[in-house]
Scaffold this active site. Structure first.
Site, mmCIF file in Angstrom:
data_model
loop_
_atom_site.group_PDB
_atom_site.id
_atom_site.type_symbol
_atom_site.label_atom_id
_atom_site.label_comp_id
_atom_site.label_asym_id
_atom_site.label_seq_id
_atom_site.Cartn_x
_atom_site.Cartn_y
_atom_site.Cartn_z
ATOM 1 N N LYS A 13 0.826 -1.219 0.000
ATOM 2 C CA LYS A 13 0.000 0.000 0.000
ATOM 3 C C LYS A 13 0.858 1.265 0.000
ATOM 4 O O LYS A 13 0.610 2.165 -0.778
ATOM 5 C CB LYS A 13 -0.898 0.058 1.249
ATOM 6 C CG LYS A 13 -2.036 -0.931 1.260
ATOM 7 C CD LYS A 13 -3.035 -0.625 2.375
ATOM 8 C CE LYS A 13 -2.438 -0.672 3.767
ATOM 9 N NZ LYS A 13 -1.953 -1.994 4.180
ATOM 10 N N ARG A 88 -9.590 1.822 8.651
ATOM 11 C CA ARG A 88 -9.153 0.459 8.899
ATOM 12 C C ARG A 88 -10.209 -0.352 9.642
ATOM 13 O O ARG A 88 -9.961 -1.483 10.021
ATOM 14 C CB ARG A 88 -7.886 0.499 9.732
ATOM 15 C CG ARG A 88 -6.655 -0.076 9.007
ATOM 16 C CD ARG A 88 -5.507 0.032 9.972
ATOM 17 N NE ARG A 88 -4.328 -0.671 9.612
ATOM 18 C CZ ARG A 88 -3.277 -0.125 9.006
ATOM 19 N NH1 ARG A 88 -3.326 1.091 8.566
ATOM 20 N NH2 ARG A 88 -2.205 -0.845 8.835
ATOM 21 N N ARG A 127 11.146 -6.589 4.683
ATOM 22 C CA ARG A 127 11.018 -5.148 4.486
ATOM 23 C C ARG A 127 11.993 -4.382 5.376
ATOM 24 O O ARG A 127 12.175 -4.698 6.546
ATOM 25 C CB ARG A 127 9.577 -4.753 4.841
ATOM 26 C CG ARG A 127 9.282 -3.290 4.707
ATOM 27 C CD ARG A 127 7.836 -3.043 4.449
ATOM 28 N NE ARG A 127 6.980 -3.254 5.620
ATOM 29 C CZ ARG A 127 5.656 -3.105 5.578
ATOM 30 N NH1 ARG A 127 5.054 -2.783 4.453
ATOM 31 N NH2 ARG A 127 4.947 -3.307 6.662
ATOM 32 N N ARG A 161 10.976 -2.500 11.022
ATOM 33 C CA ARG A 161 10.008 -1.820 11.904
ATOM 34 C C ARG A 161 9.652 -2.729 13.081
ATOM 35 O O ARG A 161 9.507 -3.936 12.905
ATOM 36 C CB ARG A 161 8.736 -1.515 11.107
ATOM 37 C CG ARG A 161 8.725 -0.139 10.502
ATOM 38 C CD ARG A 161 7.626 0.048 9.500
ATOM 39 N NE ARG A 161 6.320 -0.431 9.939
ATOM 40 C CZ ARG A 161 5.217 -0.359 9.192
ATOM 41 N NH1 ARG A 161 5.270 0.169 7.979
ATOM 42 N NH2 ARG A 161 4.075 -0.813 9.645
ATOM 43 N N ARG A 172 -1.246 -8.609 13.230
ATOM 44 C CA ARG A 172 -1.738 -7.584 12.283
ATOM 45 C C ARG A 172 -2.619 -8.225 11.216
ATOM 46 O O ARG A 172 -3.603 -7.642 10.778
ATOM 47 C CB ARG A 172 -0.562 -6.834 11.651
ATOM 48 C CG ARG A 172 0.066 -5.848 12.638
ATOM 49 C CD ARG A 172 1.408 -5.361 12.158
ATOM 50 N NE ARG A 172 1.329 -4.534 10.982
ATOM 51 C CZ ARG A 172 2.359 -4.322 10.157
ATOM 52 N NH1 ARG A 172 3.518 -4.892 10.390
ATOM 53 N NH2 ARG A 172 2.205 -3.534 9.114
HETATM 54 P P1 AMP Z 1 0.772 0.969 8.559
HETATM 55 O O1 AMP Z 1 1.999 1.769 8.405
HETATM 56 O O2 AMP Z 1 -0.390 1.481 7.755
HETATM 57 O O3 AMP Z 1 0.994 -0.508 8.379
HETATM 58 O O4 AMP Z 1 0.292 1.152 10.086
HETATM 59 C C1 AMP Z 1 1.112 0.722 11.155
HETATM 60 C C2 AMP Z 1 0.291 0.631 12.426
HETATM 61 O O5 AMP Z 1 -0.258 1.896 12.758
HETATM 62 C C3 AMP Z 1 -0.911 -0.310 12.362
HETATM 63 O O6 AMP Z 1 -0.550 -1.672 12.576
HETATM 64 C C4 AMP Z 1 -1.767 0.260 13.499
HETATM 65 O O7 AMP Z 1 -1.265 -0.120 14.753
HETATM 66 C C5 AMP Z 1 -1.545 1.750 13.338
HETATM 67 N N1 AMP Z 1 -2.535 2.341 12.420
HETATM 68 C C6 AMP Z 1 -2.310 2.897 11.203
HETATM 69 N N2 AMP Z 1 -3.451 3.337 10.652
HETATM 70 C C7 AMP Z 1 -4.432 3.058 11.547
HETATM 71 C C8 AMP Z 1 -5.847 3.244 11.557
HETATM 72 N N3 AMP Z 1 -6.495 3.801 10.521
HETATM 73 N N4 AMP Z 1 -6.535 2.840 12.653
HETATM 74 C C9 AMP Z 1 -5.909 2.286 13.706
HETATM 75 N N5 AMP Z 1 -4.588 2.048 13.755
HETATM 76 C C10 AMP Z 1 -3.852 2.430 12.682
#
Ligand code: AMP
Length: 215
Positions: A13, A88, A127, A161, A172
């Site tokens: 994404k 989400r 990654r 990360r 996740r």
């Molecule tokens: P990402 O970089 O999009 O994979 O997001 C990393 C982490 O941030 C996720 O695993 C969640 O813990 C948190 N996160 C990101 N976007 C959201 C969202 N819209 N709602 C809740 N938690 C989020």
């Protein structure tokens, strides 16, 4: 254009969002990046979010929705945006609908990046993300940096990360299936959903997504 990108962790994404946003001249809004920026700046919001992120859980809506709304209200987003990682869950999707309706706007499309679970695990485990900028992302086999551990773009240190560790990734994925997947039906019912097969060359996938958007 107002676009939402959905897909499991590791679907690409962030990578696709960066290319698409550039092609469409709209800002790329990633709630994950916003949380990580808050964490590295040591803000109260970042401190609260980190506990959930490290466990691979969703950050509660009362923190997330306000943060996303503030970002969407910035001047660079008045003519459109590409949301990556927001909404989400269904309550975030409903909050986004309400927010857009209040300003007389609507979404143009929801792109669902589809990829198999085995592939997702491989992608995440390899990654490597830049400490200086979370948008600089590499992969030990699929997109290796020129020098190991060093970002090609800015020279920053590449790291795994905290939430890309194997145990966290499993959680996740569970969270994705139970909380995020229902938004796919939510958007399907609104006629907004476009599914993009997300296996293959990065640029090929961007091309598929751009063609889908033109339609
Ligand atoms: P990402 O970089 O999009 O994979 O997001 C990393 C982490 O941030 C996720 O695993 C969640 O813990 C948190 N996160 C990101 N976007 C959201 C969202 N819209 N709602 C809740 N938690 C989020």
């Amino acid at each position: 254009m107002r676009i939402v990108l959905v897909g499991p962790p590791g679907a690409g994404k962030g990578t696709q969002a960066a290319f698409l946003a550039k092609n469409l001249s709209i800002p790329h809004i990633s709630t994950g990046d916003l949380f990580r920026a808050n964490i590295s700046q040591g803000t109260e919001l970042g401190r609260r979010a980190k506990v959930f992120m490290d466990a691979g859980d969703l950050v509660p809506d009362e923190i997330t929705i306000g943060m996303a709304k503030d970002r969407m209200e910035q001047p660079d987003a008045v003519n459109g945006f590409l949301l990556d990682g927001f909404p989400r869950n269904v309550s975030q999707a409903a909050a986004l609908d309400t927010m857009l309706q209040e300003s007389g706007m609507k979404l143009d499309a929801v792109l669902d990046l589809e990829v198999e679970e085995d592939e997702v695990v491989k992608r995440i485990a390899g990654r490597r993300t830049c400490r200086n900028d979370g948008k600089h992302v590499f992969h030990v086999t699929y997109a290796p940096p020129k020098a190991e551990g060093v970002c090609d773009i800015c020279g920053g240190e590449l790291y795994l990360r905290d939430d890309d560790s194997e145990a966290t990734v499993r959680n996740r994925l569970d969270v994705y299936h139970s909380q995020t997947e229902p938004i796919i039906d939510f958007y399907k019912a609104q006629g907004l959903l476009v599914t993009i097969p997300a296996l293959g060359e990065v640029h090929e996938i961007t091309k598929r997504a751009m063609e889908a958007l033109k339609k």
